[in-house]
Design a protein around this motif. Structure first.
Motif, PDB file in Angstrom:
ATOM      1  N   PHE A   1      -0.557   2.946 -14.010  1.00 16.30           N
ATOM      2  CA  PHE A   1      -1.661   2.139 -14.533  1.00 16.30           C
ATOM      3  C   PHE A   1      -2.617   3.053 -15.301  1.00 16.30           C
ATOM      4  O   PHE A   1      -3.661   3.473 -14.800  1.00 16.30           O
ATOM      5  CB  PHE A   1      -2.354   1.374 -13.397  1.00 16.30           C
ATOM      6  CG  PHE A   1      -1.463   0.317 -12.811  1.00 16.30           C
ATOM      7  CD1 PHE A   1      -1.428  -0.954 -13.351  1.00 16.30           C
ATOM      8  CD2 PHE A   1      -0.617   0.602 -11.753  1.00 16.30           C
ATOM      9  CE1 PHE A   1      -0.575  -1.931 -12.843  1.00 16.30           C
ATOM     10  CE2 PHE A   1       0.237  -0.360 -11.225  1.00 16.30           C
ATOM     11  CZ  PHE A   1       0.255  -1.631 -11.776  1.00 16.30           C
TER      12      PHE A   1
ATOM     13  N   GLN B   1      -6.596   2.462 -15.947  1.00 11.78           N
ATOM     14  CA  GLN B   1      -7.677   2.777 -15.002  1.00 11.78           C
ATOM     15  C   GLN B   1      -8.090   4.247 -15.048  1.00 11.78           C
ATOM     16  O   GLN B   1      -8.834   4.712 -14.190  1.00 11.78           O
ATOM     17  CB  GLN B   1      -7.244   2.416 -13.565  1.00 11.78           C
ATOM     18  CG  GLN B   1      -7.210   0.922 -13.276  1.00 11.78           C
ATOM     19  CD  GLN B   1      -8.602   0.311 -13.122  1.00 11.78           C
ATOM     20  OE1 GLN B   1      -9.563   0.742 -13.738  1.00 11.78           O
ATOM     21  NE2 GLN B   1      -8.707  -0.711 -12.294  1.00 11.78           N
TER      22      GLN B   1
ATOM     23  N   CYS C   1      -3.509   0.155  -3.807  1.00 11.37           N
ATOM     24  CA  CYS C   1      -3.636   1.543  -4.309  1.00 11.37           C
ATOM     25  C   CYS C   1      -2.528   1.986  -5.245  1.00 11.37           C
ATOM     26  O   CYS C   1      -2.636   3.011  -5.902  1.00 11.37           O
ATOM     27  CB  CYS C   1      -3.732   2.507  -3.139  1.00 11.37           C
ATOM     28  SG  CYS C   1      -2.199   2.608  -2.179  1.00 11.37           S
ATOM     29  N   HIS C   2      -1.415   1.259  -5.282  1.00 10.25           N
ATOM     30  CA  HIS C   2      -0.253   1.651  -6.076  1.00 10.25           C
ATOM     31  C   HIS C   2       0.097   3.117  -5.804  1.00 10.25           C
ATOM     32  O   HIS C   2       0.241   3.505  -4.647  1.00 10.25           O
ATOM     33  CB  HIS C   2      -0.479   1.374  -7.575  1.00 10.25           C
ATOM     34  CG  HIS C   2       0.795   1.535  -8.343  1.00 10.25           C
ATOM     35  ND1 HIS C   2       0.950   2.467  -9.334  1.00 10.25           N
ATOM     36  CD2 HIS C   2       1.984   0.911  -8.242  1.00 10.25           C
ATOM     37  CE1 HIS C   2       2.177   2.408  -9.814  1.00 10.25           C
ATOM     38  NE2 HIS C   2       2.820   1.453  -9.168  1.00 10.25           N
TER      39      HIS C   2
ATOM     40  N   PHE D   1      -6.837   6.064  -7.192  1.00  7.48           N
ATOM     41  CA  PHE D   1      -8.239   6.115  -6.734  1.00  7.48           C
ATOM     42  C   PHE D   1      -8.356   6.948  -5.458  1.00  7.48           C
ATOM     43  O   PHE D   1      -9.280   7.756  -5.319  1.00  7.48           O
ATOM     44  CB  PHE D   1      -8.781   4.708  -6.490  1.00  7.48           C
ATOM     45  CG  PHE D   1      -9.096   3.944  -7.749  1.00  7.48           C
ATOM     46  CD1 PHE D   1     -10.145   4.332  -8.569  1.00  7.48           C
ATOM     47  CD2 PHE D   1      -8.352   2.841  -8.119  1.00  7.48           C
ATOM     48  CE1 PHE D   1     -10.446   3.642  -9.734  1.00  7.48           C
ATOM     49  CE2 PHE D   1      -8.631   2.138  -9.286  1.00  7.48           C
ATOM     50  CZ  PHE D   1      -9.679   2.541 -10.101  1.00  7.48           C
TER      51      PHE D   1
ATOM     52  N   ASP E   1      -1.149  -0.646   0.104  1.00  8.56           N
ATOM     53  CA  ASP E   1      -0.357  -1.362  -0.897  1.00  8.56           C
ATOM     54  C   ASP E   1       0.793  -2.054  -0.186  1.00  8.56           C
ATOM     55  O   ASP E   1       1.216  -1.627   0.892  1.00  8.56           O
ATOM     56  CB  ASP E   1       0.176  -0.407  -1.965  1.00  8.56           C
ATOM     57  CG  ASP E   1       0.480  -1.114  -3.272  1.00  8.56           C
ATOM     58  OD1 ASP E   1      -0.338  -1.034  -4.215  1.00  8.56           O
ATOM     59  OD2 ASP E   1       1.545  -1.782  -3.353  1.00  8.56           O
ATOM     60  N   ILE E   2       1.292  -3.104  -0.829  1.00 10.99           N
ATOM     61  CA  ILE E   2       2.398  -3.847  -0.219  1.00 10.99           C
ATOM     62  C   ILE E   2       3.751  -3.208  -0.562  1.00 10.99           C
ATOM     63  O   ILE E   2       4.740  -3.439   0.125  1.00 10.99           O
ATOM     64  CB  ILE E   2       2.340  -5.330  -0.690  1.00 10.99           C
ATOM     65  CG1 ILE E   2       3.005  -6.246   0.324  1.00 10.99           C
ATOM     66  CG2 ILE E   2       2.928  -5.508  -2.077  1.00 10.99           C
ATOM     67  CD1 ILE E   2       2.574  -7.693   0.187  1.00 10.99           C
ATOM     68  N   SER E   3       3.762  -2.403  -1.609  1.00  8.00           N
ATOM     69  CA  SER E   3       5.033  -1.858  -2.107  1.00  8.00           C
ATOM     70  C   SER E   3       5.361  -0.504  -1.496  1.00  8.00           C
ATOM     71  O   SER E   3       4.595   0.458  -1.619  1.00  8.00           O
ATOM     72  CB  SER E   3       4.962  -1.748  -3.641  1.00  8.00           C
ATOM     73  OG  SER E   3       5.826  -0.748  -4.104  1.00  8.00           O
TER      74      SER E   3
ATOM     75  N   ASN F   1      -0.090  -6.236   3.481  1.00  7.04           N
ATOM     76  CA  ASN F   1      -0.654  -7.227   2.571  1.00  7.04           C
ATOM     77  C   ASN F   1      -2.178  -7.020   2.599  1.00  7.04           C
ATOM     78  O   ASN F   1      -2.797  -7.044   3.667  1.00  7.04           O
ATOM     79  CB  ASN F   1      -0.294  -8.621   3.081  1.00  7.04           C
ATOM     80  CG  ASN F   1      -0.830  -9.708   2.168  1.00  7.04           C
ATOM     81  OD1 ASN F   1      -1.902  -9.570   1.567  1.00  7.04           O
ATOM     82  ND2 ASN F   1      -0.102 -10.791   2.071  1.00  7.04           N
ATOM     83  N   ALA F   2      -2.759  -6.816   1.442  1.00  6.92           N
ATOM     84  CA  ALA F   2      -4.184  -6.457   1.367  1.00  6.92           C
ATOM     85  C   ALA F   2      -5.075  -7.508   2.032  1.00  6.92           C
ATOM     86  O   ALA F   2      -6.091  -7.167   2.663  1.00  6.92           O
ATOM     87  CB  ALA F   2      -4.586  -6.281  -0.088  1.00  6.92           C
ATOM     88  N   PHE F   3      -4.712  -8.765   1.897  1.00  3.90           N
ATOM     89  CA  PHE F   3      -5.542  -9.834   2.468  1.00  3.90           C
ATOM     90  C   PHE F   3      -5.582  -9.707   3.993  1.00  3.90           C
ATOM     91  O   PHE F   3      -6.642  -9.796   4.609  1.00  3.90           O
ATOM     92  CB  PHE F   3      -5.016 -11.206   2.035  1.00  3.90           C
ATOM     93  CG  PHE F   3      -5.249 -11.497   0.582  1.00  3.90           C
ATOM     94  CD1 PHE F   3      -6.402 -12.162   0.173  1.00  3.90           C
ATOM     95  CD2 PHE F   3      -4.345 -11.090  -0.389  1.00  3.90           C
ATOM     96  CE1 PHE F   3      -6.641 -12.427  -1.171  1.00  3.90           C
ATOM     97  CE2 PHE F   3      -4.573 -11.343  -1.739  1.00  3.90           C
ATOM     98  CZ  PHE F   3      -5.725 -12.018  -2.126  1.00  3.90           C
TER      99      PHE F   3
ATOM    100  N   ASP G   1      -8.428  -3.362  -6.397  1.00  2.00           N
ATOM    101  CA  ASP G   1      -7.823  -3.433  -7.736  1.00  2.00           C
ATOM    102  C   ASP G   1      -6.523  -4.242  -7.679  1.00  2.00           C
ATOM    103  O   ASP G   1      -5.418  -3.677  -7.760  1.00  2.00           O
ATOM    104  CB  ASP G   1      -7.559  -1.994  -8.229  1.00  2.00           C
ATOM    105  CG  ASP G   1      -6.991  -1.966  -9.644  1.00  2.00           C
ATOM    106  OD1 ASP G   1      -7.129  -2.965 -10.366  1.00  2.00           O
ATOM    107  OD2 ASP G   1      -6.413  -0.927 -10.025  1.00  2.00           O
TER     108      ASP G   1
HETATM  109  C1  SAM Z   1      -3.181  -3.268 -10.521  1.00  7.91           C
HETATM  110  S1  SAM Z   1      -2.131  -2.416  -9.432  1.00  7.91           S
HETATM  111  C2  SAM Z   1      -3.191  -1.200  -8.747  1.00  7.91           C
HETATM  112  C3  SAM Z   1      -3.296   0.049  -9.600  1.00  7.91           C
HETATM  113  C4  SAM Z   1      -3.922   1.235  -8.903  1.00  7.91           C
HETATM  114  N1  SAM Z   1      -5.274   0.956  -8.475  1.00  7.91           N
HETATM  115  C5  SAM Z   1      -3.894   2.465  -9.800  1.00  7.91           C
HETATM  116  O1  SAM Z   1      -4.972   2.936 -10.248  1.00  7.91           O
HETATM  117  O2  SAM Z   1      -2.804   2.964 -10.073  1.00  7.91           O
HETATM  118  C6  SAM Z   1      -1.907  -3.583  -8.146  1.00  7.91           C
HETATM  119  C7  SAM Z   1      -1.119  -3.106  -6.935  1.00  7.91           C
HETATM  120  O3  SAM Z   1      -1.197  -4.143  -5.957  1.00  7.91           O
HETATM  121  C8  SAM Z   1      -0.002  -4.135  -5.178  1.00  7.91           C
HETATM  122  N2  SAM Z   1       0.054  -5.458  -4.516  1.00  7.91           N
HETATM  123  C9  SAM Z   1       0.400  -6.647  -5.030  1.00  7.91           C
HETATM  124  N3  SAM Z   1       0.202  -7.624  -4.131  1.00  7.91           N
HETATM  125  C10 SAM Z   1      -0.285  -7.030  -3.012  1.00  7.91           C
HETATM  126  C11 SAM Z   1      -0.717  -7.509  -1.748  1.00  7.91           C
HETATM  127  N4  SAM Z   1      -0.696  -8.815  -1.447  1.00  7.91           N
HETATM  128  N5  SAM Z   1      -1.182  -6.619  -0.857  1.00  7.91           N
HETATM  129  C12 SAM Z   1      -1.222  -5.301  -1.131  1.00  7.91           C
HETATM  130  N6  SAM Z   1      -0.831  -4.801  -2.321  1.00  7.91           N
HETATM  131  C13 SAM Z   1      -0.383  -5.642  -3.249  1.00  7.91           C
HETATM  132  C14 SAM Z   1       1.082  -3.815  -6.161  1.00  7.91           C
HETATM  133  O4  SAM Z   1       2.204  -3.253  -5.491  1.00  7.91           O
HETATM  134  C15 SAM Z   1       0.356  -2.825  -7.115  1.00  7.91           C
HETATM  135  O5  SAM Z   1       0.657  -1.523  -6.723  1.00  7.91           O
END
Ligand code: SAM
Length: 392
Positions: free
Chosen positions: A201, A204, A226-227, A231, A247-249, A274-276, A295
């Protein structure tokens, strides 16, 4: 070339520099249009407005490439635009060897994304019409940057909507699974073939730098979504004491862990969740942080998804406000054009009301400058961030 006349009144927005013609704005065609072909766009009276390409199967039917009668939509024009985009990037003196070279409409090359990672390039075509120029784009990039490899990424959403033909593939040379790029005082691994988007990303970059400057030392920081850890790592490197990245991934977190090591750091707590759910739990447990970064991915790919997305934002913000210490910083981002800065501020106000919090806006950040925002093309501004200090 196919001639297209638009309905009366549509010429105004085109003359102001807006490069899209929707299906409902088209009055007539000189013959049946072919998907992907180039077109001349004229006003209702037949006066020249511009050149573009067409996909009659989609709502954004024509994307304009030129408003100048002398600049026809040829491979030479595409090449000229790529060179111009490169000159602009050079002028920015970006503190990184990874940058966005082509930002679609932001570089007057609608449907084309090109990201450069050191000596390797990731390309994404998001429209059928731009895909027609694939060879020109690839050859120009080879000539201009002398890369070691070029890899084509395909995003499923565009593929479905536009009916793209491309598959994820190597277009030239070789692309390793791990490229190391530098950004300010940080380093990151990028995996173009397996990574999300084109690998990182990049948009950012400035916000990660901004965070670094907020850290004074000893903070407790939470990086949600956090991907690959941008950050979190930026905060830890700047002196934060305790850092959690969520992060979920799995793949993203694997990369994040490697990035932590690559930067000579240790001790960041990487959580796959899951972030939520994670935020809900943190709230219930009464955890508190000095800095909370939220993010999320794009929750709204179109207008119809906005209401749902705002509900998601509200939940994230309510939790975020609860777990930020008084005097702490909460940052929220939207990378969807459809969720605007105004939406973010409005939903933040709502969340503050529900949680009885008062906040001071400390900054707004946007996509970094290598993702140009053309004032006349609102869609080119997609990433917005609001940073607030939670006062009560
Ligand atoms: C916009 S990116 C974040 C980029 C990161 N902040 C950076 O600077 O590289 C969104 C991230 O959210 C994660 N994601 C998607 N749905 C999610 C969820 N429900 N819970 C946690 N992480 C999730 C994705 O795997 C992805 O890595």
């Amino acid at each position: 070339m196919l001639q297209v006349r638009v309905k009366p009144g549509v010429e105004k927005k085109i003359k102001s520099g807006f490069p899209w013609v929707y299906r409902k704005e088209i009055a007539s065609y000189s013959r049946t249009p072919k998907k992907g072909e180039t077109v001349v766009v004229r006003d209702f009276a037949g006066r020249f407005l511009g050149y573009g390409y067409i996909n009659p199967e989609v709502n954004i039917t024509i994307r304009l490439l030129s408003f100048d009668k002398e600049k026809k939509p040829t491979p030479e024009l595409i090449k000229e635009r790529i060179y111009r985009a490169y000159q602009y990037r050079k002028s920015l003196n970006i503190n990184s060897n990874a940058y966005r070279l082509i930002h679609s409409e932001g570089d007057f090359l609608p449907g084309l994304i090109v990201d450069v990672y050191d000596r390797w390039i990731a390309i994404e075509f998001t429209t059928y019409g731009m895909e027609e120029f694939k060879e020109t784009v690839t050859e120009t990039l080879k000539e201009l940057l002398k890369p070691k490899g070029i890899y084509e990424k395909v995003n499923d959403f565009s593929k479905k909507v536009e009916g793209l033909r491309g598959e994820e593939q190597l277009l030239y040379g070789e692309v390793p699974d791990e490229i190391v790029i530098s950004e300010y005082n940080l380093k990151f691994y990028v995996n173009i073939p397996e990574g999300q988007k084109t690998g990182m990303f990049l948009d950012q970059r400035y916000a990660r730098y901004f965070l670094k400057n907020l850290i004074k030392g000893g903070e407790r920081v939470l990086d949600v979504f956090c991907h690959s850890g941008g950050f979190a790592i930026s905060a830890k490197k700047a002196g934060a004491k305790e850092v959690i990245g969520v992060d979920i991934s799995d793949l993203a977190l694997e990369l994040a862990k490697k990035n932590e090591k690559l930067n000579g750091l240790s001790g960041i707590n990487w959580v796959q969740a899951n972030a939520f759910d994670f935020l809900k739990k943190q709230h219930k447990l009464g955890e508190r942080y000095d800095v909370v970064i939220i993010d999320p991915p794009s929750f709204a790919k179109n207008k119809a998804a906005v209401a749902n997305a705002l509900r998601g934002y509200k939940e994230l913000l309510v939790r975020g406000l609860h777990i930020t210490k008084p005097g702490g910083i909460l940052a929220i981002f939207s990378c969807s054009f459809h969720i605007t800065e105004e939406h973010l501020l409005e939903v933040l106000k709502d969340a503050c009301f529900d949680t009885r919090k008062v906040v001071r806006v400390r900054a707004k950040t946007y996509q970094d400058l290598d993702h140009p925002w053309i004032l006349q093309i609102p869609n080119t501004l997609y990433l917005k961030g609001i940073w607030v200090e939670v006062l009560t």
